[in-house]
Design a protein around this motif. Structure first.
Motif, PDB file in Angstrom:
ATOM      1  N   GLY A 260       5.033  -4.630  -8.799  1.00 27.90           N
ATOM      2  CA  GLY A 260       5.968  -3.733  -9.445  1.00 27.90           C
ATOM      3  C   GLY A 260       5.931  -2.336  -8.848  1.00 27.90           C
ATOM      4  O   GLY A 260       6.708  -1.472  -9.217  1.00 27.90           O
ATOM      5  N   GLY A 261       5.014  -2.109  -7.915  1.00 32.48           N
ATOM      6  CA  GLY A 261       4.903  -0.815  -7.257  1.00 32.48           C
ATOM      7  C   GLY A 261       4.129   0.211  -8.051  1.00 32.48           C
ATOM      8  O   GLY A 261       3.964   1.347  -7.630  1.00 32.48           O
ATOM      9  N   TYR A 262       3.620  -0.185  -9.222  1.00 32.66           N
ATOM     10  CA  TYR A 262       2.968   0.782 -10.099  1.00 32.66           C
ATOM     11  C   TYR A 262       1.682   1.348  -9.491  1.00 32.66           C
ATOM     12  O   TYR A 262       1.543   2.547  -9.303  1.00 32.66           O
ATOM     13  N   LEU A 263       0.719   0.499  -9.206  1.00 30.05           N
ATOM     14  CA  LEU A 263      -0.594   0.932  -8.738  1.00 30.05           C
ATOM     15  C   LEU A 263      -0.644   0.845  -7.223  1.00 30.05           C
ATOM     16  O   LEU A 263      -0.378  -0.221  -6.656  1.00 30.05           O
ATOM     17  N   ARG A 264      -0.968   1.958  -6.557  1.00 28.71           N
ATOM     18  CA  ARG A 264      -1.013   2.004  -5.094  1.00 28.71           C
ATOM     19  C   ARG A 264      -2.431   2.303  -4.638  1.00 28.71           C
ATOM     20  O   ARG A 264      -3.026   3.305  -5.039  1.00 28.71           O
ATOM     21  N   VAL A 265      -2.942   1.422  -3.774  1.00 32.23           N
ATOM     22  CA  VAL A 265      -4.280   1.593  -3.216  1.00 32.23           C
ATOM     23  C   VAL A 265      -4.120   1.892  -1.733  1.00 32.23           C
ATOM     24  O   VAL A 265      -3.792   1.002  -0.947  1.00 32.23           O
ATOM     25  N   GLY A 266      -4.317   3.149  -1.367  1.00 24.42           N
ATOM     26  CA  GLY A 266      -4.222   3.552   0.028  1.00 24.42           C
ATOM     27  C   GLY A 266      -5.547   3.344   0.724  1.00 24.42           C
ATOM     28  O   GLY A 266      -6.592   3.767   0.223  1.00 24.42           O
ATOM     29  N   LEU A 267      -5.503   2.667   1.851  1.00 21.03           N
ATOM     30  CA  LEU A 267      -6.724   2.364   2.608  1.00 21.03           C
ATOM     31  C   LEU A 267      -6.574   2.877   4.035  1.00 21.03           C
ATOM     32  O   LEU A 267      -5.469   2.867   4.584  1.00 21.03           O
ATOM     33  N   PRO A 268      -7.659   3.328   4.649  1.00 21.35           N
ATOM     34  CA  PRO A 268      -7.569   3.785   6.028  1.00 21.35           C
ATOM     35  C   PRO A 268      -7.097   2.656   6.940  1.00 21.35           C
ATOM     36  O   PRO A 268      -7.481   1.503   6.763  1.00 21.35           O
ATOM     37  N   ALA A 269      -6.271   3.000   7.896  1.00 23.22           N
ATOM     38  CA  ALA A 269      -5.800   2.019   8.877  1.00 23.22           C
ATOM     39  C   ALA A 269      -6.744   2.024  10.071  1.00 23.22           C
ATOM     40  O   ALA A 269      -7.384   3.044  10.357  1.00 23.22           O
TER      41      ALA A 269
END
Length: 192
Positions: A73-82
């Protein structure tokens, strides 16, 4: 933990990063479709030097196994290093600016922003303006609790690691106090 902050504790804190990741994959089976064929090579020494602190092992294992992702749903975003990315946590400075503003406006529950001792370090956010942070307290990063800062509800603390938090939130073990229920929501990859 501050006395005015609610808390939830896992039945048992998972201390092994691989076990936390296995639990997350069980809780969100669609996540495995995003799993890298080989672990990403991330320059953790450079990333941690830029942050001024080591990072928890469960988060590092998650970043090596997966790209940044969000609940379907796009609610929770977990950004991780690329891989090859010199930025330790995606959007770190932008999210830390929010935490600094909270601190300056006396809205951070008395918890200072990172890099202050015990400071709040964001690791995920939501489209609603909620932040998911580590309170950088304890003997080692693997001991850091998760602080949940919902936009319009009281803050609370989770006494497990970030990956276990995601698993417990996704499988419904954890009450979503002030958050949108992401139980059985699935995941999508975020553009790098």
């Amino acid at each position: 933990m501050l006395a005015t902050m609610g808390a939830q504790n896992p039945e048992q804190r998972i201390t092994q990063p691989a076990e936390s990741l296995r639990r997350l994959e069980e809780a969100v089976p669609t996540l495995t479709a995003l799993r890298r064929t080989r672990p990403a090579v991330i320059d953790w020494a450079r990333a941690e030097s830029a942050l001024g602190t080591p990072l928890p092992g469960d988060y590092k294992l998650l970043a090596e196994a997966y790209p940044s992702f969000a609940s379907s749903g796009g609610y929770l975003r977990v950004g991780l290093p690329a891989p090859g990315d010199g930025q330790p946590l995606p959007d770190t400075e932008e999210l830390l600016d929010i935490v600094r503003d909270w601190w300056e406006e006396d809205m951070s529950m008395g918890l200072p922003p990172h890099p202050a001792p015990g400071g709040l370090l964001p690791w995920a956010d939501s489209e609603q303006g909620d932040l998911f942070l580590w309170s950088t307290t304890g003997d080692a990063p693997d001991d850091w609790p998760v602080v949940v800062a919902p936009r319009d509800h009281p803050w609370w603390q989770y006494a497990g690691g970030a990956v276990q938090f995601l698993a417990d939130l996704a499988d419904g073990t954890l009450a979503p106090w002030g958050l949108i229920d992401v139980h059985d929501d699935g995941v999508t990859a975020l553009a790098p």
